[in-house]
Enzyme design. Structure first.
Site, PDB file in Angstrom:
ATOM      1  N   HIS A 119       0.892  -1.237   0.024  1.00 22.97           N
ATOM      2  CA  HIS A 119      -0.035   0.032   0.226  1.00 22.97           C
ATOM      3  C   HIS A 119       0.823   1.350   0.072  1.00 22.97           C
ATOM      4  CE1 HIS A 119      -3.461   2.407   1.679  1.00 22.97           C
ATOM      5  NE2 HIS A 119      -2.270   3.316   2.044  1.00 22.97           N
ATOM      6  N   GLU A 120       1.777   1.414   1.054  1.00 21.05           N
ATOM      7  CA  GLU A 120       2.804   2.466   1.054  1.00 21.05           C
ATOM      8  C   GLU A 120       3.488   2.629  -0.218  1.00 21.05           C
ATOM      9  OE1 GLU A 120       1.732   4.674   3.225  1.00 21.05           O
ATOM     10  OE2 GLU A 120       0.759   3.248   4.625  1.00 21.05           O
ATOM     11  N   HIS A 179       1.618   4.210  -3.018  1.00 19.19           N
ATOM     12  CA  HIS A 179       1.262   5.769  -2.922  1.00 19.19           C
ATOM     13  C   HIS A 179       2.305   6.412  -3.574  1.00 19.19           C
ATOM     14  CE1 HIS A 179      -2.263   6.015  -0.542  1.00 19.19           C
ATOM     15  NE2 HIS A 179      -1.510   5.713   0.740  1.00 19.19           N
ATOM     16  N   GLU A 225      -6.137   6.643  -1.807  1.00 25.41           N
ATOM     17  CA  GLU A 225      -5.917   5.312  -0.823  1.00 25.41           C
ATOM     18  C   GLU A 225      -6.488   4.131  -1.399  1.00 25.41           C
ATOM     19  OE1 GLU A 225      -4.223   5.492   2.024  1.00 25.41           O
ATOM     20  OE2 GLU A 225      -3.865   7.707   1.737  1.00 25.41           O
ATOM     21  N   ASP A 272      -4.510   0.815  -1.725  1.00 30.18           N
ATOM     22  CA  ASP A 272      -5.174  -0.649  -1.428  1.00 30.18           C
ATOM     23  C   ASP A 272      -4.985  -1.825  -2.440  1.00 30.18           C
ATOM     24  OD1 ASP A 272      -5.557   0.275   1.331  1.00 30.18           O
ATOM     25  OD2 ASP A 272      -7.650   0.555   0.940  1.00 30.18           O
TER      26      ASP A 272
HETATM   27 ZN   LIG Z   1      -2.409   5.353   2.435  1.00 33.99          ZN
END
Ligand SMILES: [Zn+2]
Length: 715
Positions: A552-553, A556, A613, A617
């Site tokens: 997830h990070e 980003h 976000e 995900d």
């Molecule tokens: Zn996030």
């Protein structure tokens, strides 16, 4: 800063914003965007993680449960119909929200555990606060002790407000108004607008200053501008709240009633001039680098020379203005608003800021309004509020004590190994993205290879030498000193080289983040524990937990915002025009998907607000799944509790997002939170994944399988 989660907690003591890692957003007192993030693991066996790995929870002897507890399932709902309910229904039924919380779930449970750990640490520090050889330890003990000294706080009542309110009473003219504004910004920041250090988005090696919209007491501009029944009700409650707090501060009821109207009017003007949260996500729109002369032309009513002097800035310091129309509106307001109204606005802000650090009457009223916004039924115990304040104002001092006790070098090493596994999985994935040209792919590799990883805790800790906490001082005085220290420490970064050792979260924080300007991914110690990572669990569970969080990070860096920054953290397009169009078409599919989701029957998720976000995900899960398949190659694949490794991967993800949320808090989060509700963070990305459908035998037409033409395909 793009985090995994927004902590919904009602923060009783507002920590000054930690602005080093992100565009400044002063936290409103009712919702603290503390983040939650994660790191990871898997590899306990697969990548040779040391058996010395001992996450905080395990070390504290807190009761552990099976990595996937099958009593948490609700088998009366089919996995292919509503996976969130299937995976979490049992847990949701058995875990009503504790009275002091707006929401309860995996993140809040871990956060509460971290507070318990901090409690034992601070209790022992308090006993040595006069004798410890380390001055920071003495300050930490004195800070916490002054918060816990409710006898003295009650004796003082409203008296700490006397001097600051007298200062406001002495304002006589427009010149005094701007002087007060400037002095206040220099002391603690945050009055009328936010100001602080920031990396120049287009030259990430330069630390400049940033000016951001602010000045509101309610959580968002929408609360002032929307005409629906619920918004009107909250505004009515807010006006009553202003009246009550001002009355407690010594105003007559009639005076306070008139003041509350003035406050609402001024804040509504500010709200109307503010960017929406979707606009705030636009890096180009919010990048407006100005010289001092340009600032003076935009807002001549402010004495910028005096402002620069008070903020200790070099005379030519550039400032990026997040919302030029907001600054222009402030200038108009400074010209048109009577001095008496400004005094009212200043008085209100002073009382509101101080309330949590004052006597019970103030704290209770503060909470009463909080309830309107979050639905919480009772206040947190005093010690938990004080521990939150410690984490907010001296978090790297208490955090150092936390990791010394609970986080081992072996843990750090194993987490780093997991990050590297995910990075490799992402690299392989990039090679298969057929929608992307090779020239864009080169830029993507460069960005991925340049990621800086931060695990557990900072290599260099915050120096608290200049923080003036004194044992003889009241809680209000110590909080004021901490606000000054934090603001001053932040302003000192302007014009200095970028300090890449700084962290935007404290070590016990149950969260993680990606920072575009640093191109770094950061995983505090607090997320390195079950259910994200469990040393006793198999690869499937750990890849579905912390593995997906790491993914997830990383994603980003490649979401609709992050992808606009290059490997060096500069806001600069590295996509070809054709690839950019293809990328935008693909992300639009995700925005439309989430726009259609509702909670509380009819309240819609905002697909544009949550886009980054949701992309993270989806990408994170896809990458982590690929990494799991690689880790499982050539290994036995036993069923556990009747589930395959792939099924357990998805169950692990779902359990991270289980939560019960009060309707008030759920509505607030839809407006302010860039993260989707847990239900949709589970079902949204999974219904885009052919891997999920395959693992659970879902068929076309099942609710958990989006029609192929509506399925997003990005990273
Ligand atoms: Zn996030």
């Amino acid at each position: 800063m793009h985090s995994l989660f927004t902590t919904p907690t009602v923060m009783i003591f507002e920590p000054s914003s930690r602005r080093s890692a992100a565009p400044a957003r002063k936290t409103v007192p009712y919702v603290t965007p503390a983040v939650i993030a994660a790191t990871l693991t898997c590899a306990f066996a697969a990548v040779g993680v040391s058996a010395a790995w001992t996450p905080a929870v395990a070390q504290q002897g807190i009761k552990q449960v099976a990595p996937i507890d099958t009593t948490n399932l609700n088998r009366s709902v089919a996995a292919c119909t509503d996976f969130y309910q299937f995976a979490n229904g049992g847990w949701l039924t058995r875990n009503p929200i504790p009275a002091a919380y707006p929401q309860w779930g995996s993140f809040m449970e871990l956060r509460d555990n971290a507070l318990d750990a901090a409690h034992s640490i601070l209790d022992s520090i308090v006993t040595v606060r006069t004798t410890a050889s380390d001055p920071t330890v003495r300050k930490l003990g004195n800070f916490y002790a002054s918060c816990m000294d409710t006898t003295r706080i009650e004796q003082l009542g409203a008296t700490p407000l006397k001097k600051p309110l007298a200062e406001i009473a002495a304002i006589r003219n427009a010149h005094d108004v701007t002087n007060y504004l400037i002095a206040s910004q220099a002391r603690a920041g945050g009055l009328l607008f936010n100001f602080g250090s920031i990396q120049d988005s287009k030259n990430s090696t330069e630390m400049i200053a940033g000016l951001y919209q602010g000045g509101l007491s309610l959580p968002d501009r929408d609360y002032y501008l929307k005409a629906d029944e619920k918004s009107v009700g909250i505004r009515d409650a807010y006006v009553k709240h202003v009246v009550k707090l001002l009355t407690l501060a010594g105003e007559s009821s009639a005076h306070a009633t008139a003041d509350a109207k003035t406050v609402l009017r001024l804040e509504t003007t500010l709200a109307a001039a503010s960017l929406t949260r979707v606009e705030e996500r636009d890096p180009e729109l919010t990048y407006n680098r100005k010289t001092p002369a340009q600032l003076a032309a935009m807002a001549p009513s402010l004495d910028w020379k005096a402002f620069y002097t008070a903020m200790r800035l070099a005379p030519n310091t550039p400032v990026t203005v997040q919302a030029p129309k907001f600054l222009t509106a402030i200038d108009s307001m400074l010209k048109a608003t009577p001095v008496a109204d400004w005094k009212t606005y200043f008085r209100w802000n002073k009382v509101r800021d101080a309330a949590p650090a004052l006597s019970k009457a103030f704290v209770d009223e503060d909470f009463a309004f909080n309830q309107v916004l979050t639905g919480a039924k009772e206040q947190l115990p005093r010690y938990k509020k004080c521990l939150q304040a410690v984490d907010g104002y001296m978090g790297e001092a208490s955090g150092k004590a936390y990791v010394d006790k609970y986080f081992t070098p072996a843990a750090k090493a194993s987490a780093l190994q997991m990050v590297h596994n995910l990075q490799e999985a992402f690299r392989q994935r990039l090679a298969t993205r057929t929608w992307m040209s090779d020239s864009t792919r080169v830029g993507a590799y460069a960005k991925l290879n340049a990621f800086m990883d931060k695990i557990g805790y900072p290599d260099k800790w915050q120096d608290y030498t200049l923080l003036d906490v004194r044992p003889a001082n009241s809680w209000y005085e110590n909080v004021s000193a901490a606000k000054y220290f934090s603001n001053d420490d932040d302003l000192k970064k302007v014009g200095k080289p970028v300090d890449r050792t700084k962290w935007g979260m404290t070590p016990p924080t149950v969260n993680a983040y990606y920072n575009s300007s640093m191109n770094e991914i950061v995983f505090p110690a607090g997320i390195l524990q079950p259910p994200f990572f469990d040393p006793r669990a198999d690869d499937a569970v750990n890849y579905g937990g912390i593995g997906a969080v790491i993914g997830h990070e990383m994603t980003h860096g490649f979401d609709d915002q992050g992808a606009q920054y290059d490997a060096q953290g500069n806001l600069q397009q590295w996509f070809t025009a054709a690839d950019l169009k293809s990328f935008k078409d693909r992300t639009a599919v995700v925005a439309n998907q989430f726009d259609a989701y509702t909670i509380l029957d009819s309240a819609h998720v905002n697909g544009k607000l949550t886009l980054g976000e949701n992309i993270a995900d989806f990408g994170g899960l896809t990458i982590a799944y690929a990494a799991l398949e690689k880790a499982l190659e050539g290994k036995p694949r036993p069923l556990v509790d009747g589930f395959t490794p792939e099924q357990r991967f998805f169950l692990a993800w779902a359990q991270v997002w289980r939560n019960n949320t009060r309707p008030e808090a759920a509505r607030m989060r839809l407006t302010v939170d860039p993260h989707s509700p847990g239900l949709w963070r589970t079902n949204g990305p999974l219904s885009n994944m052919p891997e999920f459908a395959k693992a659970w035998g879902c068929k076309a037409g099942d609710p958990m399988v989006r029609p192929p033409e509506l399925q997003a395909v990005i990273w």
